[in-house]
Design a protein around this motif. Structure first.
Motif, mmCIF file in Angstrom:
data_model
loop_
_atom_site.group_PDB
_atom_site.id
_atom_site.type_symbol
_atom_site.label_atom_id
_atom_site.label_comp_id
_atom_site.label_asym_id
_atom_site.label_seq_id
_atom_site.Cartn_x
_atom_site.Cartn_y
_atom_site.Cartn_z
ATOM 1 N N MET A 1 0.415 -1.359 -0.170
ATOM 2 C CA MET A 1 0.235 0.155 -0.084
ATOM 3 C C MET A 1 1.179 1.228 0.037
ATOM 4 O O MET A 1 0.660 2.261 -0.456
ATOM 5 N N LYS A 2 2.291 1.169 0.841
ATOM 6 C CA LYS A 2 2.600 3.051 0.482
ATOM 7 C C LYS A 2 3.633 2.157 -0.488
ATOM 8 O O LYS A 2 4.113 3.688 -1.124
ATOM 9 N N GLU A 3 3.893 1.751 -1.079
ATOM 10 C CA GLU A 3 4.885 1.871 -2.355
ATOM 11 C C GLU A 3 3.514 2.257 -3.650
ATOM 12 O O GLU A 3 3.182 3.176 -4.377
ATOM 13 N N MET A 4 1.962 2.192 -3.710
ATOM 14 C CA MET A 4 0.794 2.233 -4.393
ATOM 15 C C MET A 4 0.896 4.166 -3.764
ATOM 16 O O MET A 4 0.753 4.719 -4.745
ATOM 17 N N ALA A 5 1.108 3.939 -2.841
ATOM 18 C CA ALA A 5 0.646 5.724 -2.404
ATOM 19 C C ALA A 5 1.410 6.368 -3.382
ATOM 20 O O ALA A 5 1.382 7.920 -3.570
ATOM 21 N N ARG A 6 3.014 5.869 -3.118
ATOM 22 C CA ARG A 6 4.058 6.298 -3.659
ATOM 23 C C ARG A 6 4.096 6.918 -4.836
ATOM 24 O O ARG A 6 4.185 8.256 -5.190
ATOM 25 N N GLU A 7 3.868 6.133 -5.118
ATOM 26 C CA GLU A 7 3.318 6.046 -6.914
ATOM 27 C C GLU A 7 2.365 6.757 -7.807
ATOM 28 O O GLU A 7 2.500 7.652 -8.299
ATOM 29 N N TYR A 8 0.970 7.087 -6.767
ATOM 30 C CA TYR A 8 -0.149 8.276 -6.623
ATOM 31 C C TYR A 8 0.317 9.164 -6.426
ATOM 32 O O TYR A 8 -0.384 10.181 -6.888
ATOM 33 N N ARG A 9 1.143 9.801 -5.623
ATOM 34 C CA ARG A 9 1.627 11.038 -5.232
ATOM 35 C C ARG A 9 2.671 11.322 -6.051
ATOM 36 O O ARG A 9 2.544 12.777 -6.662
ATOM 37 N N LEU A 10 3.611 11.021 -6.801
ATOM 38 C CA LEU A 10 3.913 11.084 -8.010
ATOM 39 C C LEU A 10 2.567 11.534 -8.936
ATOM 40 O O LEU A 10 3.522 12.262 -9.904
ATOM 41 N N THR A 11 2.181 10.379 -10.123
ATOM 42 C CA THR A 11 1.836 10.776 -10.890
ATOM 43 C C THR A 11 0.636 12.043 -9.975
ATOM 44 O O THR A 11 0.114 12.740 -11.562
ATOM 45 N N ALA A 12 -0.263 12.435 -8.787
ATOM 46 C CA ALA A 12 -0.674 13.798 -8.762
ATOM 47 C C ALA A 12 0.271 15.503 -8.953
ATOM 48 O O ALA A 12 -0.241 16.440 -9.505
ATOM 49 N N ALA A 13 1.344 15.278 -8.643
ATOM 50 C CA ALA A 13 2.751 15.583 -8.696
ATOM 51 C C ALA A 13 2.468 16.457 -10.442
ATOM 52 O O ALA A 13 2.796 17.066 -10.751
ATOM 53 N N ARG A 14 2.584 14.951 -11.484
ATOM 54 C CA ARG A 14 3.345 15.341 -12.918
ATOM 55 C C ARG A 14 1.384 15.414 -12.894
ATOM 56 O O ARG A 14 1.562 16.341 -13.981
ATOM 57 N N LEU A 15 0.387 15.925 -13.026
ATOM 58 C CA LEU A 15 -1.044 16.380 -13.188
ATOM 59 C C LEU A 15 -1.260 17.713 -12.697
ATOM 60 O O LEU A 15 -1.142 18.253 -13.156
ATOM 61 N N ALA A 16 -0.521 18.379 -11.627
ATOM 62 C CA ALA A 16 -0.812 18.936 -11.289
ATOM 63 C C ALA A 16 0.371 20.187 -11.745
ATOM 64 O O ALA A 16 -0.101 21.284 -12.261
ATOM 65 N N ARG B 1 -4.196 9.201 -0.625
ATOM 66 C CA ARG B 1 -4.309 9.521 0.842
ATOM 67 C C ARG B 1 -4.906 8.044 1.756
ATOM 68 O O ARG B 1 -4.268 7.591 3.037
ATOM 69 N N LEU B 2 -5.856 7.640 1.408
ATOM 70 C CA LEU B 2 -6.312 6.921 1.135
ATOM 71 C C LEU B 2 -5.687 4.984 1.558
ATOM 72 O O LEU B 2 -5.182 4.625 2.353
ATOM 73 N N LEU B 3 -4.647 5.135 1.125
ATOM 74 C CA LEU B 3 -3.648 3.930 0.545
ATOM 75 C C LEU B 3 -2.415 4.305 2.073
ATOM 76 O O LEU B 3 -2.141 3.524 2.192
ATOM 77 N N ASP B 4 -1.905 5.345 1.169
ATOM 78 C CA ASP B 4 -1.248 5.855 2.464
ATOM 79 C C ASP B 4 -1.496 5.503 3.974
ATOM 80 O O ASP B 4 -0.612 4.918 4.670
ATOM 81 N N SER B 5 -2.458 5.743 4.514
ATOM 82 C CA SER B 5 -3.067 5.857 5.866
ATOM 83 C C SER B 5 -4.166 4.294 5.940
ATOM 84 O O SER B 5 -5.141 3.792 6.695
ATOM 85 N N TYR B 6 -3.772 3.848 5.065
ATOM 86 C CA TYR B 6 -5.093 2.414 4.985
ATOM 87 C C TYR B 6 -5.507 1.534 6.247
ATOM 88 O O TYR B 6 -5.641 1.456 6.792
ATOM 89 N N TYR B 7 -4.334 1.005 7.079
ATOM 90 C CA TYR B 7 -4.067 0.658 8.372
ATOM 91 C C TYR B 7 -3.705 0.971 9.143
ATOM 92 O O TYR B 7 -3.543 0.542 10.049
ATOM 93 N N ASP B 8 -3.878 2.469 8.901
ATOM 94 C CA ASP B 8 -3.340 3.414 10.278
ATOM 95 C C ASP B 8 -4.722 4.196 11.050
ATOM 96 O O ASP B 8 -4.562 4.122 12.269
ATOM 97 N N VAL B 9 -5.531 4.443 9.939
ATOM 98 C CA VAL B 9 -6.011 5.224 10.293
ATOM 99 C C VAL B 9 -7.880 4.974 9.660
ATOM 100 O O VAL B 9 -8.187 4.614 8.504
ATOM 101 N N PRO B 10 -8.951 4.984 10.169
ATOM 102 C CA PRO B 10 -10.258 4.540 10.338
ATOM 103 C C PRO B 10 -10.329 5.296 8.598
ATOM 104 O O PRO B 10 -10.303 6.402 8.457
ATOM 105 N N ARG B 11 -11.220 4.724 7.986
ATOM 106 C CA ARG B 11 -11.655 4.919 6.396
ATOM 107 C C ARG B 11 -12.677 5.501 6.764
ATOM 108 O O ARG B 11 -13.776 5.066 6.816
ATOM 109 N N SER B 12 -12.981 6.501 5.689
ATOM 110 C CA SER B 12 -14.110 7.790 4.778
ATOM 111 C C SER B 12 -14.036 7.721 4.289
ATOM 112 O O SER B 12 -12.498 8.018 3.475
ATOM 113 N N GLY B 13 -14.575 8.145 3.196
ATOM 114 C CA GLY B 13 -14.746 9.165 1.974
ATOM 115 C C GLY B 13 -15.593 8.059 1.027
ATOM 116 O O GLY B 13 -15.796 7.358 0.990
#
Length: 75
Positions: free
Chosen positions: A4-19, A50-62
């Motif tokens: 999940m953490k690796e996928m979160a990094r990939e999504y973060r990089l994608t978001a930066a490129r898109l921005a 954000r969901l992937l980054d905190s999947y096991y740490d924070v209760p999910r919402s959204g």
């Protein structure tokens, strides 16, 4: 398989490129109608990250986490 953490990094990089692409298009004088779908995609990518980054740490919402989804009723 990616964690999940690796996928979160990939999504973060994608978001930066898109921005950056949105900034580039806005600088080139793109119309709001062209930028709106890109901003919506960026919002969804960031929420997924954000969901992937905190999947096991924070209760999910959204909307992306399926919390509160209910099965349809057969009539």
């Amino acid at each position: 398989m990616s964690s999940m953490k690796e996928m979160a990094r990939e999504y973060r990089l994608t978001a930066a490129r898109l921005a950056a692409k949105i900034q580039e298009k806005r600088g080139a004088g793109a119309e709001e109608v062209e930028l709106r779908p890109l901003r919506e995609i960026l919002r969804d990518v960031r929420e997924t990250q954000r969901l992937l980054d905190s999947y096991y740490d924070v209760p999910r919402s959204g909307s992306l986490s399926a919390v509160g989804w209910k099965a349809g009723r057969n009539n």
